[in-house]
Design an enzyme around this catalytic site. Sequence first.
Site, mmCIF file in Angstrom:
data_model
loop_
_atom_site.group_PDB
_atom_site.id
_atom_site.type_symbol
_atom_site.label_atom_id
_atom_site.label_comp_id
_atom_site.label_asym_id
_atom_site.label_seq_id
_atom_site.Cartn_x
_atom_site.Cartn_y
_atom_site.Cartn_z
ATOM 1 C CB SER A 1 -0.980 0.001 1.174
ATOM 2 O OG SER A 1 -1.979 -0.975 0.947
ATOM 3 C CE LYS B 1 -9.819 -5.740 6.289
ATOM 4 N NZ LYS B 1 -9.515 -6.481 5.047
ATOM 5 C CG ASP C 1 -11.207 -5.380 1.271
ATOM 6 O OD1 ASP C 1 -10.268 -4.792 0.709
ATOM 7 O OD2 ASP C 1 -11.144 -5.794 2.440
ATOM 8 C CB ALA D 1 -10.663 -12.999 1.662
ATOM 9 C CE1 TYR E 1 -3.002 -9.056 -2.946
ATOM 10 C CE2 TYR E 1 -0.872 -8.630 -1.917
ATOM 11 C CZ TYR E 1 -2.241 -8.455 -1.962
ATOM 12 O OH TYR E 1 -2.839 -7.666 -1.021
#
Length: 278
Positions: A16, A65, A101, A129, A222
Amino acid sequence: MLMSGLIGDPVAHSLSPSMHNAAFQALGIDARYELWHTVTADLLLRIASLRAEGILGANVTVPHKGTVIPLLDDVSETARRIGSVNTVIARDGRLLGDNTDAYGFGRALGDVTGGTMPRSALVVGAGGASRAVLTSLQEAGVADIWLVNRTPERAEALAAELTEPGCPAIVAEPWSRLEEVASSARLVVNATSIGWHGDDLPFGAGIIDALPRDAVVMDLTYRLTAMLRLASGRGLRTVDGLPMLIHQGGRAFELWTGQNAPIEAMTQAVREAYAARA
Ligand code: ATR
């Protein structure tokens, strides 16, 4: 100088800072994005520090979170549904929590499909996720959403929690029905933690073979995983997790600055930082 940063533990691996600092630079904004490593005992103080002059906001990652929610002044409907905040916006002395997200997932998928949402989707994995992916699919009005997880009780609980009147139902299916479900899925998303390391597939190769020819295969990791290699070898469209990362960051950037995110500059910076790290 304006500031934003990433609150979490650990944060050192994050892409980020590269992404957001490239965005600030591309638009000539005098701001910097930093890594704000924060252990749980320090979360309260860290959030309070966001109320200072010159702070745009922050991103929030594991393990904060969910626990950050009661520390904020308000939380968006999407973040409430997902049960997690990944972006805090400091505005007029107030701290607003949002979750970008789901938006990032939808944009990443739209980039591959030319904007059309598939009418059916199979999501494998029922962790954090997965919640953002499922919420995005529901918000996009995808008619058939199937959820499969190694521990079936977790899939059943999540499907029940997210299925509400007025939005598409999420149907939990047992692992034994994976191949059958795959044969009518226009999208399959690997939201398990398999694929971040090593060459394991999240399910048997037969699942990829069972998919319709026009299906999209998405991995939230990723990497060019074994699953993505297999799918593109079969001629299916594939996408890894970097576009989702970039678009969730782009949305956060827009919420902080009120300006359109320079997605190309952010993409280039993320890809360079990721390549340098690998
Ligand atoms: P995240 O926040 O990244 O989603 P998580 O909440 O730890 O991470 O969830 C990890 C997901 O990967 C879960 O769905 C998990 O399945 P279980 O609920 O059965 O634990 C899934 N997962 C992890 N290892 C797996 C494996 N070896 N085979 C199948 N699924 C696996």
